[in-house]
Design a protein around this motif. Sequence first.
Motif, PDB file in Angstrom:
ATOM      1  N   UNK A   1      32.274 -57.409 -36.311  1.00 55.23           N
ATOM      2  CA  UNK A   1      31.573 -56.444 -37.150  1.00 55.23           C
ATOM      3  C   UNK A   1      30.962 -55.330 -36.299  1.00 55.23           C
ATOM      4  N   UNK A   2      30.853 -54.119 -36.856  1.00 57.21           N
ATOM      5  CA  UNK A   2      30.226 -53.040 -36.097  1.00 57.21           C
ATOM      6  C   UNK A   2      28.742 -53.318 -35.885  1.00 57.21           C
ATOM      7  N   UNK A   3      28.196 -52.780 -34.828  1.00 56.82           N
ATOM      8  CA  UNK A   3      26.765 -52.927 -34.560  1.00 56.82           C
ATOM      9  C   UNK A   3      26.240 -51.635 -33.970  1.00 56.82           C
ATOM     10  N   UNK A   4      24.914 -51.500 -33.956  1.00 59.74           N
ATOM     11  CA  UNK A   4      24.272 -50.345 -33.344  1.00 59.74           C
ATOM     12  C   UNK A   4      22.856 -50.731 -32.949  1.00 59.74           C
ATOM     13  N   UNK A   5      22.229 -49.975 -32.051  1.00 55.48           N
ATOM     14  CA  UNK A   5      20.879 -50.324 -31.605  1.00 55.48           C
ATOM     15  C   UNK A   5      19.817 -49.890 -32.617  1.00 55.48           C
ATOM     16  N   UNK A   6      18.761 -50.652 -32.702  1.00 51.28           N
ATOM     17  CA  UNK A   6      17.622 -50.338 -33.557  1.00 51.28           C
ATOM     18  C   UNK A   6      16.877 -49.140 -32.971  1.00 51.28           C
ATOM     19  N   UNK A   7      16.464 -48.214 -33.816  1.00 52.00           N
ATOM     20  CA  UNK A   7      15.761 -47.020 -33.356  1.00 52.00           C
ATOM     21  C   UNK A   7      14.355 -47.343 -32.849  1.00 52.00           C
ATOM     22  N   UNK A   8      13.788 -48.470 -33.244  1.00 55.90           N
ATOM     23  CA  UNK A   8      12.436 -48.834 -32.827  1.00 55.90           C
ATOM     24  C   UNK A   8      12.426 -49.750 -31.608  1.00 55.90           C
ATOM     25  N   UNK A   9      13.115 -50.878 -31.690  1.00 57.72           N
ATOM     26  CA  UNK A   9      13.036 -51.877 -30.617  1.00 57.72           C
ATOM     27  C   UNK A   9      14.216 -51.807 -29.647  1.00 57.72           C
ATOM     28  N   UNK A  10      15.297 -51.147 -30.041  1.00 57.68           N
ATOM     29  CA  UNK A  10      16.443 -50.995 -29.161  1.00 57.68           C
ATOM     30  C   UNK A  10      17.412 -52.160 -29.137  1.00 57.68           C
ATOM     31  N   UNK A  11      17.114 -53.239 -29.843  1.00 59.25           N
ATOM     32  CA  UNK A  11      18.027 -54.384 -29.893  1.00 59.25           C
ATOM     33  C   UNK A  11      19.218 -54.059 -30.786  1.00 59.25           C
ATOM     34  N   UNK A  12      20.387 -54.560 -30.428  1.00 62.65           N
ATOM     35  CA  UNK A  12      21.544 -54.322 -31.301  1.00 62.65           C
ATOM     36  C   UNK A  12      21.466 -55.189 -32.559  1.00 62.65           C
ATOM     37  N   UNK A  13      21.922 -54.629 -33.669  1.00 69.97           N
ATOM     38  CA  UNK A  13      22.009 -55.407 -34.899  1.00 69.97           C
ATOM     39  C   UNK A  13      23.354 -55.132 -35.560  1.00 69.97           C
ATOM     40  N   UNK A  14      23.854 -56.124 -36.282  1.00 70.38           N
ATOM     41  CA  UNK A  14      25.199 -56.074 -36.846  1.00 70.38           C
ATOM     42  C   UNK A  14      25.185 -55.584 -38.286  1.00 70.38           C
ATOM     43  N   UNK A  15      26.336 -55.094 -38.702  1.00 70.07           N
ATOM     44  CA  UNK A  15      26.590 -54.644 -40.061  1.00 70.07           C
ATOM     45  C   UNK A  15      26.363 -55.787 -41.034  1.00 70.07           C
ATOM     46  N   UNK A  16      25.816 -55.464 -42.194  1.00 70.34           N
ATOM     47  CA  UNK A  16      25.627 -56.460 -43.259  1.00 70.34           C
ATOM     48  C   UNK A  16      26.259 -55.935 -44.541  1.00 70.34           C
ATOM     49  N   UNK A  17      26.709 -56.825 -45.358  1.00 70.31           N
ATOM     50  CA  UNK A  17      27.364 -56.453 -46.617  1.00 70.31           C
ATOM     51  C   UNK A  17      26.465 -55.556 -47.470  1.00 70.31           C
ATOM     52  N   UNK A  18      25.167 -55.839 -47.513  1.00 68.82           N
ATOM     53  CA  UNK A  18      24.273 -55.036 -48.351  1.00 68.82           C
ATOM     54  C   UNK A  18      24.113 -53.608 -47.833  1.00 68.82           C
ATOM     55  N   UNK A  19      24.494 -53.364 -46.573  1.00 68.32           N
ATOM     56  CA  UNK A  19      24.442 -52.014 -46.000  1.00 68.32           C
ATOM     57  C   UNK A  19      25.790 -51.317 -46.057  1.00 68.32           C
ATOM     58  N   UNK A  20      26.754 -51.867 -46.773  1.00 68.08           N
ATOM     59  CA  UNK A  20      28.122 -51.366 -46.787  1.00 68.08           C
ATOM     60  C   UNK A  20      28.191 -49.870 -47.120  1.00 68.08           C
TER      61      UNK A  20
END
Length: 52
Positions: free
Chosen positions: A10-29
Amino acid sequence: MARMRRKGDLPSKPCAQCGRPFAWRKKWERVWEEVRYCSDRCRAEAKRERTE
């Protein structure tokens, strides 16, 4: 029927606040390009920092 995908694919990107990567979720489609924060906590912290 939809084909299953592994979480690592799944695609991921870094959080704008903490910088940790997070993955795509169905509810964010539909809004994936607009999602900036990994959690409600990070979003609240960013909002708090902007108002100070």
